[in-house]
Write a protein that holds these residues in place. Structure first.
Motif, PDB file in Angstrom:
ATOM      1  N   ASP A  24      11.986 -22.363  15.096  1.00 34.02           N
ATOM      2  CA  ASP A  24      11.643 -21.513  13.955  1.00 34.02           C
ATOM      3  C   ASP A  24      11.105 -20.159  14.417  1.00 34.02           C
ATOM      4  O   ASP A  24      11.461 -19.111  13.864  1.00 34.02           O
ATOM      5  N   GLN A  25      10.247 -20.175  15.424  1.00 32.26           N
ATOM      6  CA  GLN A  25       9.670 -18.919  15.920  1.00 32.26           C
ATOM      7  C   GLN A  25      10.750 -18.023  16.508  1.00 32.26           C
ATOM      8  O   GLN A  25      10.809 -16.816  16.214  1.00 32.26           O
ATOM      9  N   LYS A  52       1.496 -25.876  10.575  1.00 35.63           N
ATOM     10  CA  LYS A  52       2.839 -26.183  10.071  1.00 35.63           C
ATOM     11  C   LYS A  52       2.977 -27.641   9.673  1.00 35.63           C
ATOM     12  O   LYS A  52       3.583 -27.969   8.642  1.00 35.63           O
ATOM     13  N   LYS A  66      21.137 -17.538  16.388  1.00 37.67           N
ATOM     14  CA  LYS A  66      20.053 -18.475  16.112  1.00 37.67           C
ATOM     15  C   LYS A  66      20.292 -19.803  16.819  1.00 37.67           C
ATOM     16  O   LYS A  66      21.417 -20.169  17.120  1.00 37.67           O
ATOM     17  N   LEU A  87      11.177 -28.019  16.939  1.00 35.70           N
ATOM     18  CA  LEU A  87      11.460 -27.290  15.700  1.00 35.70           C
ATOM     19  C   LEU A  87      10.519 -26.097  15.522  1.00 35.70           C
ATOM     20  O   LEU A  87      10.924 -25.050  15.007  1.00 35.70           O
ATOM     21  N   ASN A 133      14.043 -18.087  16.027  1.00 34.36           N
ATOM     22  CA  ASN A 133      14.999 -17.633  15.009  1.00 34.36           C
ATOM     23  C   ASN A 133      14.395 -16.547  14.122  1.00 34.36           C
ATOM     24  O   ASN A 133      15.096 -15.633  13.690  1.00 34.36           O
ATOM     25  N   THR A 134      13.103 -16.643  13.841  1.00 31.08           N
ATOM     26  CA  THR A 134      12.429 -15.610  13.052  1.00 31.08           C
ATOM     27  C   THR A 134      12.444 -14.277  13.790  1.00 31.08           C
ATOM     28  O   THR A 134      12.531 -13.205  13.167  1.00 31.08           O
ATOM     29  N   GLU A 181      20.186 -23.879  16.800  1.00 29.59           N
ATOM     30  CA  GLU A 181      20.319 -24.988  15.851  1.00 29.59           C
ATOM     31  C   GLU A 181      20.129 -26.311  16.588  1.00 29.59           C
ATOM     32  O   GLU A 181      20.832 -26.585  17.568  1.00 29.59           O
TER      33      GLU A 181
END
Length: 378
Positions: free
Chosen positions: A71-72, A302, A83, A67, A74-75, A85
């Motif tokens: 997150d990195q 995080k 993105k 995760l 997708n950012t 998933e």
């Protein structure tokens, strides 16, 4: 020249203007729907992880590492504008439940690949990967036979062949000739015991093995039968280690204790009973390895917990896949092709060089010892 509303009305009439307006509205709505649909399309990855039971630590840490990488990425805009998933399911460390999770995800999401933890579960999923022509990558999957299943399975983790040689180096340094082994009676434990016994006996040593079923946390019988050995090597799940280390002390055993790489994770090595235990460990725990330290700091910020090599495996896998897929067609067949073509990947385990056709993506382990909760490489 720009026309006035009255000129347009004179040319087309009220009815035509209304029809044109409706048509434009429909086109605008369709365009908006297309933009939203395109924006919501994701690269789906199925993650069937052990999130409960004695191996929940492995599954949870693998999930959180994955995760963090998702997150990195997708950012930063995703992969080719899409993105990532994660579709996460709990196998409960049960092969049958893992199969059920695979079938549910396959019917509902049809991801481009799957990742799984634990040898027993991953081996059970291999035929489903073959049947559905989708890549399955084993994380925290050590059984040698896993990657012999079919052409669609790959491993991103160490095996007994990565971990046993540095254990043997420690035993040679300690001049141990009579070794006891306590191992869990599953694909993971058996693979470590069989290889350790074969290699240790080849060097002239004697090995006594004691298995357990993974359910009971009482090791008194095994320890009683191994009390005369010079050292004890343990290959069990992380959830078993605290009880085992405590019982070793209670039994008054004075010889050195050696453990598989799962004892090097912070949750285990921080136990008072783990102090002095010899282990093997990947390089991620070395404070001077800057890239791993940087990822470790982000992970701790995080999740509020220390980084470990299960999390590192999940993190690295997502980063590796994103790098391979960037600028390429995204499909199941493409994932398999990219993994099989061979690559060099600089990740948190160091630089990995994978030859074309290789289905084993391993990383090295090094001899070490737990000293006051830290990994001290030898």
């Amino acid at each position: 020249m720009k026309q006035t509303l009255s000129q347009i009305q004179a040319k087309f009439g009220p009815k035509e203007i209304i029809n044109a307006g409706v048509g434009l509205a429909v086109i605008a709505l369709l365009a908006l729907f297309f933009i939203l649909w395109k924006g919501e399309k994701t690269i789906k990855i199925g993650a069937i992880l052990s999130l409960s039971g004695s191996t929940m630590y492995v599954g949870e840490e693998t999930r959180d590492g994955m995760l963090l990488a998702v997150d990195q990425i997708n950012t930063w805009g995703g992969v080719n504008g899409q993105k990532i998933e994660l579709i996460i399911a709990d196998s409960q460390a049960d092969p049958l439940k893992g199969e059920a999770a695979f079938n549910t995800i396959e019917a509902t999401h049809h991801p481009i690949l799957y990742a799984s933890t634990l040898s027993g579960v991953s081996i059970a999923l291999a035929p489903l990967a073959q049947k559905n022509q989708v890549v399955l990558i084993g994380l925290a999957t050590t059984a040698p036979e896993f990657t012999r299943q079919n052409e669609w399975v790959f491993r991103y983790f160490s095996t007994a062949r990565d971990e046993v040689p540095p254990i043997l180096a420690i035993l040679a340094e300690l001049r141990v000739k009579n070794l006891g082994v306590i191992y869990i009676d599953d694909a993971f434990g058996r693979s470590f015991f069989v290889l350790a016994r074969a290699e240790f006996e080849k060097a002239g040593g004697v090995v006594s093995g004691e298995s357990f079923d993974g359910q009971s946390l009482n090791f008194q019988k095994q320890l009683a039968r191994l009390k005369n050995t010079e050292a004890i090597y343990v290959a069990v799940n992380p959830g078993h280690l605290e009880s085992l280390f405590k019982q070793v002390q209670e039994a008054g055993y004075n010889g050195p204790i050696l453990a598989a790489g799962n004892a090097s994770v912070p949750a285990v090595r921080s136990l008072p009973e783990a102090n002095g235990v010899y282990v093997v460990a990947p390089i991620i725990y070395a404070p001077d390895f800057l890239y791993a330290r940087e990822v470790s700091e982000k992970y701790e910020a995080k999740y509020g917990k220390p980084f470990n090599h299960y999390a590192a495996g999940g993190y690295d896998l997502i980063k590796l896949l994103a790098g391979l897929l960037e600028g390429k067609e995204i499909s199941r067949e493409q994932v398999k092709k990219l993994l099989e073509q061979g690559f060099t990947y600089p990740g948190v385990f160091g630089e990995l060089n994978v030859a074309p056709g290789e289905h084993e993506i391993g990383f090295p382990f090094h001899p070490a010892q737990i000293v006051n909760g830290e990994v001290k490489y030898r």
